[in-house]
Design an enzyme around this catalytic site. Structure first.
Site, PDB file in Angstrom:
ATOM      1  N   GLU A   1      26.606  34.800  91.306  1.00 35.30           N
ATOM      2  CA  GLU A   1      25.683  35.604  90.504  1.00 35.30           C
ATOM      3  C   GLU A   1      26.310  36.894  89.978  1.00 35.30           C
ATOM      4  OE1 GLU A   1      21.640  34.340  92.887  1.00 35.30           O
ATOM      5  OE2 GLU A   1      22.752  36.034  93.644  1.00 35.30           O
TER       6      GLU A   1
ATOM      7  N   CYS B   1      27.368  44.128  87.215  1.00 37.05           N
ATOM      8  CA  CYS B   1      27.875  43.958  88.576  1.00 37.05           C
ATOM      9  C   CYS B   1      28.334  42.511  88.692  1.00 37.05           C
ATOM     10  CB  CYS B   1      26.728  44.261  89.546  1.00 37.05           C
ATOM     11  SG  CYS B   1      27.104  43.893  91.251  1.00 37.05           S
TER      12      CYS B   1
ATOM     13  N   CYS C   1      30.790  35.017 100.789  1.00 43.21           N
ATOM     14  CA  CYS C   1      31.751  36.006 101.289  1.00 43.21           C
ATOM     15  C   CYS C   1      32.080  35.714 102.742  1.00 43.21           C
ATOM     16  CB  CYS C   1      31.169  37.417 101.173  1.00 43.21           C
ATOM     17  SG  CYS C   1      32.331  38.698 101.704  1.00 43.21           S
TER      18      CYS C   1
ATOM     19  N   CYS D   1      29.018  40.645 106.827  1.00 43.28           N
ATOM     20  CA  CYS D   1      28.294  41.858 107.228  1.00 43.28           C
ATOM     21  C   CYS D   1      26.843  41.485 107.537  1.00 43.28           C
ATOM     22  CB  CYS D   1      28.362  42.910 106.131  1.00 43.28           C
ATOM     23  SG  CYS D   1      30.069  43.343 105.738  1.00 43.28           S
TER      24      CYS D   1
ATOM     25  N   CYS E   1      23.823  41.886 104.931  1.00 40.12           N
ATOM     26  CA  CYS E   1      24.080  41.426 103.565  1.00 40.12           C
ATOM     27  C   CYS E   1      23.785  39.933 103.431  1.00 40.12           C
ATOM     28  CB  CYS E   1      25.539  41.711 103.212  1.00 40.12           C
ATOM     29  SG  CYS E   1      26.068  40.994 101.643  1.00 40.12           S
TER      30      CYS E   1
ATOM     31  N   GLY F   1      31.002  38.633  97.306  1.00 38.15           N
ATOM     32  CA  GLY F   1      32.409  38.514  97.662  1.00 38.15           C
ATOM     33  C   GLY F   1      33.109  39.822  97.937  1.00 38.15           C
ATOM     34  N   GLU F   2      34.245  39.702  98.604  1.00 41.12           N
ATOM     35  CA  GLU F   2      35.070  40.866  98.934  1.00 41.12           C
ATOM     36  C   GLU F   2      36.287  40.825  98.000  1.00 41.12           C
ATOM     37  OE1 GLU F   2      35.230  43.749 100.467  1.00 41.12           O
ATOM     38  OE2 GLU F   2      37.310  43.788  99.850  1.00 41.12           O
TER      39      GLU F   2
ATOM     40  N   SER G   1      34.531  47.749  94.781  1.00 41.01           N
ATOM     41  CA  SER G   1      33.919  48.079  96.069  1.00 41.01           C
ATOM     42  C   SER G   1      34.464  47.151  97.144  1.00 41.01           C
ATOM     43  CB  SER G   1      32.400  47.916  95.964  1.00 41.01           C
ATOM     44  OG  SER G   1      31.798  48.135  97.222  1.00 41.01           O
TER      45      SER G   1
ATOM     46  N   SER H   1      32.800  50.558 101.562  1.00 38.38           N
ATOM     47  CA  SER H   1      31.548  50.357 102.290  1.00 38.38           C
ATOM     48  C   SER H   1      31.753  50.788 103.740  1.00 38.38           C
ATOM     49  CB  SER H   1      31.151  48.882 102.210  1.00 38.38           C
ATOM     50  OG  SER H   1      30.891  48.547 100.866  1.00 38.38           O
ATOM     51  N   LEU H   2      31.489  52.054 104.008  1.00 36.34           N
ATOM     52  CA  LEU H   2      31.745  52.583 105.357  1.00 36.34           C
ATOM     53  C   LEU H   2      30.569  52.257 106.283  1.00 36.34           C
ATOM     54  CD1 LEU H   2      34.048  54.095 106.747  1.00 36.34           C
ATOM     55  CD2 LEU H   2      32.717  56.186 106.465  1.00 36.34           C
ATOM     56  N   HIS H   3      29.399  52.682 105.895  1.00 33.60           N
ATOM     57  CA  HIS H   3      28.136  52.340 106.567  1.00 33.60           C
ATOM     58  C   HIS H   3      27.965  52.861 107.986  1.00 33.60           C
ATOM     59  CE1 HIS H   3      27.225  50.021 103.074  1.00 33.60           C
ATOM     60  NE2 HIS H   3      28.024  49.027 103.349  1.00 33.60           N
TER      61      HIS H   3
ATOM     62  N   ASN I   1      18.287  47.220 101.049  1.00 30.73           N
ATOM     63  CA  ASN I   1      17.455  46.288 100.292  1.00 30.73           C
ATOM     64  C   ASN I   1      17.077  45.126 101.190  1.00 30.73           C
ATOM     65  OD1 ASN I   1      17.520  47.639  97.704  1.00 30.73           O
ATOM     66  ND2 ASN I   1      19.701  47.145  97.731  1.00 30.73           N
TER      67      ASN I   1
ATOM     68  N   CYS J   1      21.706  45.215  95.574  1.00 36.54           N
ATOM     69  CA  CYS J   1      22.858  45.145  96.491  1.00 36.54           C
ATOM     70  C   CYS J   1      22.471  44.396  97.751  1.00 36.54           C
ATOM     71  CB  CYS J   1      23.279  46.540  96.944  1.00 36.54           C
ATOM     72  SG  CYS J   1      23.875  47.589  95.658  1.00 36.54           S
TER      73      CYS J   1
END
Ligand code: SAH
Ligand code: SF4
Length: 344
Positions: free
Chosen positions: A83, A96, A103, A107, A110, A153-154, A185, A208-210, A284, A327
């Site tokens: 997508e 985007c 992926c 995570c 996600c 994806g990464e 990202s 993406s630290l989070h 989200n 996201c």
């Protein structure tokens, strides 16, 4: 048959000025068939039709969101799906794009991570997402000037194809995007970030630290077991030095997980010495994620704590939530409108 968009603009399969003409048709006019080309000899068009495929997507569906953004669902030649999301703002259009089907990073918060890994996208499959979205919105492809590699994806685990896609997007005969308007990202892979710092492509980097502490980060991001926060920040400093660009740190606000005030204080501490900007993203929601977004009050307190410590910070609300396009929601089906299908 090879897929035309996988080629670098300098290697398009015609000579000199005809090559330029073909590039214009593909990237400036956004043609969907070689037949639409009016200023090449018939023999050149026949050669292209016999040897090259112009699209990698037998089927494209669109899911419009009430906020004006649209999610595109692409079916690939092997039947796999991925997508992209197009977001019109008052003064710009941002897309985007995905770099993979699914992926492998997994995570916890996600939806794409929950799907698991399908496969890497080719450079052309990454670039074509822009061309298809532009066509649907009746824009010239070059009118989409802002791009984020933040879909499925990464990107740094599909390093070569993502970089090749970036080169096509940035090439003056491709989409001619500006490096400042392209953001990659990553979940935070230090070796790859250091490698990226040595490339000719110096796009903006978002990490993406989070979480500012190892313990919390390991509970939500599996790759945190392999890469420490300090190693990630060291690579971010190197990228910052090499590119001259401020690095963005993404922080999804997860209630009761990473939103304690001590975590905001620790985040401010560990970011000293890095020219950065923190984006707080309310989580989200998606079914069965097991996570909730932090409350508005807590997000404000977290924000205030960072700001009081001199950390540049914003709260970023994702677009397209109702279309499953925000996201972390990519992978969720809603009722689409089919905009192109080879079998239709
Ligand atoms: N794999 C890359 C890029 C794709 S994800 C990365 O992880 O950075 C794009 C962004 O959305 C990342 O910052 C990711 O952590 C974030 N994200 C994932 N799930 C989310 C969710 N449910 N709510 C808010 N942000 C989410
Ligand atoms: Fe992959 Fe990024 Fe989702 Fe993590 S947040 S699973 S790295 S797409």
């Amino acid at each position: 048959m090879t897929y035309l968009l996988d080629h670098h603009p300098d290697q398009y399969p015609l000579e000199s000025y005809r090559r330029k003409q073909l590039l214009e048709w593909v990237f400036k006019h956004g043609i969907s068939s070689f037949n639409e080309i009016s200023n090449l000899p018939k023999s050149a068009i026949a050669f292209l039709e016999e040897n090259f495929e112009l699209t990698a997507f037998p089927k494209v569906e669109v899911f419009p969101s009430s906020d004006g953004s649209s999610k595109y669902l692409f079916t690939l030649r092997d039947g796999k799906q991925m997508e992209a999301v197009l977001m019109p703002y008052q003064d710009r259009v941002t897309i985007c794009v995905s770099t993979m089907v699914g992926c492998p990073a997994g995570c916890a918060f996600c939806a794409t991570g929950r799907m698991g890994f399908g496969r890497n996208l080719t450079a052309g499959e990454i670039v074509e997402q822009v061309l298809v979205a532009a066509r649907d919105q009746e824009l010239a492809p070059t009118e989409i000037r802002n791009l984020v590699f933040m879909g499925m994806g990464e990107p740094l685990l599909n390093y070569d194809n993502t970089l090749e896609a970036a080169r096509i997007l940035l090439h003056p005969d491709g989409l001619g995007m500006s490096q400042r308007r392209v953001t990659l990202s990553t979940v935070g892979l230090p070796d790859k970030i250091v490698k990226l710092a040595s490339e000719d492509v110096t796009v903006k980097l978002a990490i993406s630290l989070h979480a500012p502490d190892e313990e919390t980060r390991k509970t939500i991001i599996p790759t945190a077991h392999a890469h420490t926060i300090e190693a990630i920040l060291e690579s971010a400093r190197e990228y910052q030095r090499a590119s001259g660009r401020r690095v963005t740190l993404e922080y999804a606000m997860l209630a009761g997980v990473n939103d304690a005030i001590w975590q905001a204080e620790l985040l401010a501490d560990i970011l000293r010495g890095l020219v950065s900007h923190v984006n707080l993203i309310p989580m989200n929601p998606w079914a069965e994620s097991g996570f909730r977004s932090s409350s508005e009050t807590r997000i404000q307190e977290f924000y205030d704590t960072l700001q009081a410590r001199g950390v540049p910070v914003s709260v970023r609300r994702s677009r397209g939530r109702d279309a499953g396009a925000a996201c972390g929601q990519l992978a969720i089906a809603k009722t689409p409108r089919v905009i192109s299908s080879e079998s239709a």
